[in-house]
Design a protein around this motif. Structure first.
Motif, mmCIF file in Angstrom:
data_model
loop_
_atom_site.group_PDB
_atom_site.id
_atom_site.type_symbol
_atom_site.label_atom_id
_atom_site.label_comp_id
_atom_site.label_asym_id
_atom_site.label_seq_id
_atom_site.Cartn_x
_atom_site.Cartn_y
_atom_site.Cartn_z
ATOM 1 N N ASP A 129 2.348 1.688 -3.511
ATOM 2 C CA ASP A 129 1.362 2.071 -4.509
ATOM 3 C C ASP A 129 0.997 3.543 -4.379
ATOM 4 O O ASP A 129 0.926 4.268 -5.384
ATOM 5 C CB ASP A 129 0.110 1.200 -4.367
ATOM 6 C CG ASP A 129 -0.876 1.416 -5.496
ATOM 7 O OD1 ASP A 129 -0.628 0.889 -6.594
ATOM 8 O OD2 ASP A 129 -1.884 2.119 -5.301
ATOM 9 N N LYS A 130 0.764 3.998 -3.155
ATOM 10 C CA LYS A 130 0.287 5.366 -2.953
ATOM 11 C C LYS A 130 1.404 6.404 -3.086
ATOM 12 O O LYS A 130 1.178 7.511 -3.578
ATOM 13 C CB LYS A 130 -0.376 5.494 -1.575
ATOM 14 C CG LYS A 130 -1.744 4.828 -1.513
ATOM 15 C CD LYS A 130 -2.671 5.439 -2.547
ATOM 16 C CE LYS A 130 -4.025 4.782 -2.562
ATOM 17 N NZ LYS A 130 -4.872 5.269 -3.675
ATOM 18 N N LYS A 131 2.584 6.077 -2.638
ATOM 19 C CA LYS A 131 3.672 7.050 -2.623
ATOM 20 C C LYS A 131 4.489 7.068 -3.908
ATOM 21 O O LYS A 131 5.098 8.075 -4.256
ATOM 22 C CB LYS A 131 4.608 6.796 -1.431
ATOM 23 C CG LYS A 131 3.947 6.997 -0.090
ATOM 24 C CD LYS A 131 3.464 8.431 0.079
ATOM 25 C CE LYS A 131 2.774 8.636 1.413
ATOM 26 N NZ LYS A 131 2.254 10.023 1.561
ATOM 27 N N ASN A 158 11.280 7.759 -5.284
ATOM 28 C CA ASN A 158 10.501 8.507 -6.271
ATOM 29 C C ASN A 158 11.419 9.229 -7.253
ATOM 30 O O ASN A 158 11.206 9.183 -8.476
ATOM 31 C CB ASN A 158 9.589 9.510 -5.566
ATOM 32 C CG ASN A 158 8.642 10.198 -6.527
ATOM 33 O OD1 ASN A 158 7.960 9.563 -7.317
ATOM 34 N ND2 ASN A 158 8.607 11.517 -6.471
ATOM 35 N N ILE A 188 -9.433 0.718 -3.985
ATOM 36 C CA ILE A 188 -8.764 1.916 -3.461
ATOM 37 C C ILE A 188 -7.339 2.096 -3.983
ATOM 38 O O ILE A 188 -6.699 3.115 -3.701
ATOM 39 C CB ILE A 188 -8.737 1.904 -1.913
ATOM 40 C CG1 ILE A 188 -8.096 0.609 -1.394
ATOM 41 C CG2 ILE A 188 -10.139 2.079 -1.351
ATOM 42 C CD1 ILE A 188 -7.943 0.574 0.112
ATOM 43 N N THR A 189 -6.823 1.120 -4.711
ATOM 44 C CA THR A 189 -5.479 1.243 -5.280
ATOM 45 C C THR A 189 -5.500 0.708 -6.709
ATOM 46 O O THR A 189 -6.534 0.325 -7.230
ATOM 47 C CB THR A 189 -4.443 0.431 -4.475
ATOM 48 O OG1 THR A 189 -4.688 -0.958 -4.687
ATOM 49 C CG2 THR A 189 -4.509 0.735 -3.000
ATOM 50 N N ASN A 190 -4.326 0.670 -7.304
ATOM 51 C CA ASN A 190 -4.171 0.111 -8.655
ATOM 52 C C ASN A 190 -3.784 -1.364 -8.572
ATOM 53 O O ASN A 190 -2.869 -1.821 -9.249
ATOM 54 C CB ASN A 190 -3.093 0.882 -9.432
ATOM 55 C CG ASN A 190 -3.478 2.316 -9.680
ATOM 56 O OD1 ASN A 190 -3.493 3.126 -8.762
ATOM 57 N ND2 ASN A 190 -3.805 2.641 -10.915
ATOM 58 N N THR A 216 9.536 8.552 -0.652
ATOM 59 C CA THR A 216 9.191 9.853 -1.233
ATOM 60 C C THR A 216 10.416 10.609 -1.712
ATOM 61 O O THR A 216 10.412 11.180 -2.814
ATOM 62 C CB THR A 216 8.433 10.701 -0.191
ATOM 63 O OG1 THR A 216 7.279 9.987 0.242
ATOM 64 C CG2 THR A 216 7.998 12.037 -0.790
ATOM 65 N N GLU A 274 1.595 4.527 -8.302
ATOM 66 C CA GLU A 274 0.416 4.974 -9.033
ATOM 67 C C GLU A 274 0.718 6.139 -9.978
ATOM 68 O O GLU A 274 -0.037 6.407 -10.904
ATOM 69 C CB GLU A 274 -0.722 5.333 -8.076
ATOM 70 C CG GLU A 274 -0.481 6.547 -7.203
ATOM 71 C CD GLU A 274 -1.677 6.854 -6.310
ATOM 72 O OE1 GLU A 274 -2.614 6.017 -6.278
ATOM 73 O OE2 GLU A 274 -1.681 7.915 -5.669
ATOM 74 N N LYS A 275 1.854 6.788 -9.775
ATOM 75 C CA LYS A 275 2.259 7.871 -10.672
ATOM 76 C C LYS A 275 2.812 7.349 -11.996
ATOM 77 O O LYS A 275 2.880 8.093 -12.975
ATOM 78 C CB LYS A 275 3.355 8.726 -10.005
ATOM 79 C CG LYS A 275 2.999 9.289 -8.650
ATOM 80 C CD LYS A 275 4.214 9.944 -8.026
ATOM 81 C CE LYS A 275 3.938 10.363 -6.595
ATOM 82 N NZ LYS A 275 5.152 10.936 -5.953
ATOM 83 N N PHE A 313 0.834 -1.199 0.000
ATOM 84 C CA PHE A 313 0.000 0.000 0.000
ATOM 85 C C PHE A 313 0.872 1.255 0.000
ATOM 86 O O PHE A 313 0.595 2.221 -0.736
ATOM 87 C CB PHE A 313 -0.923 -0.010 1.212
ATOM 88 C CG PHE A 313 -1.965 1.072 1.188
ATOM 89 C CD1 PHE A 313 -3.054 0.974 0.343
ATOM 90 C CD2 PHE A 313 -1.851 2.181 2.007
ATOM 91 C CE1 PHE A 313 -4.024 1.975 0.316
ATOM 92 C CE2 PHE A 313 -2.804 3.176 1.988
ATOM 93 C CZ PHE A 313 -3.898 3.076 1.145
ATOM 94 N N ASN A 314 1.926 1.269 0.814
ATOM 95 C CA ASN A 314 2.849 2.410 0.834
ATOM 96 C C ASN A 314 3.430 2.669 -0.552
ATOM 97 O O ASN A 314 3.463 3.802 -1.046
ATOM 98 C CB ASN A 314 4.017 2.145 1.799
ATOM 99 C CG ASN A 314 3.611 2.212 3.252
ATOM 100 O OD1 ASN A 314 2.540 2.719 3.586
ATOM 101 N ND2 ASN A 314 4.450 1.690 4.129
#
Length: 213
Positions: free
Chosen positions: A79-81, A190, A116-118, A186, A84-85, A76-77
């Protein structure tokens, strides 16, 4: 005299900036190769028995073991951080390598998070303990797998099957990124994913331009 000084500064600054970035082109344009030719994963299978390969893809690779709770938060971390970009980029993939014993739990986990995620973009592949350990060791990182084949560290593998990372991160090599650490995802991962995607986009543009001649 003052006007002449201002004009000189305005003229000189772009040239100085250009020379600075040009001299550091390799540092800015490419993510270093830390390990060449990691073991291919195409002999492992997905839920549906489909093959997944590292070659010809830019891959984020995770070894999240057989414990559902351990890979729940980490995935989850990521995917969201981070992820998903980038799912829309050609040849980009997120691969989660798990032991056969986690097959049922992983499928239920992915379905749970589809809203809620990809999660549909995640590629779960399954193999024996020996196969997973062989792949992990081929990365030649300083990290270790736990007894249930888990590591919190995730890795960037390029289209040639090479492990990418940082060769001077506070004086040491950074082979993988700690998926438990939001700040590291992050601030470091990233940026590094951006760098490798930009590297391949630049190479593609150059190839296309060469074909036009």
């Amino acid at each position: 005299m003052k006007k002449f000084f201002v004009l000189t500064v305005l003229f000189a600054l772009p040239i100085i900036a250009y020379l600075f970035f040009a001299s550091g082109k390799n540092n800015f344009a490419k993510l270093p190769v830390l390990t060449e030719n990691v073991t291919e994963i195409s002999n492992l299978s997905t839920y549906n028995g489909d093959a997944v390969a590292l070659r010809d893809h830019i891959s984020v690779v995770a070894f999240f073991g057989s414990n559902l709770e351990e890979f729940r938060g980490n995935t989850f971390n990521l995917d969201k951080k981070i992820l998903e970009k980038y799912y829309g980029f050609d040849d980009f993939q997120f691969v989660i390598i798990l032991p056969e014993s986690a097959r049922k739990d992983a499928e239920a986990f992915a379905k749970e998070f589809e809203g809620i995620t990809n999660a549909e973009e995640w590629k779960f592949i399954f193999g024996s303990s020996q196969e997973i350990e062989t792949i992990f060791k081929s990365f030649k990182s300083p990290y270790q797998l736990s007894g249930n084949l888990y590591s919190p560290y995730v890795f960037i593998v390029d289209k040639a099957g090479n492990l990418r990372g940082r060769d001077d991160d506070d004086g040491k090599d950074l082979y993988g990124y700690d998926s438990r650490d939001i700040a590291e995802l992050t601030n470091k991962m990233n940026d590094d994913v951006k760098v490798i995607l930009a590297e391949y986009r630049l190479a593609l543009k150059k190839n296309n331009a060469d074909r036009d001649y």
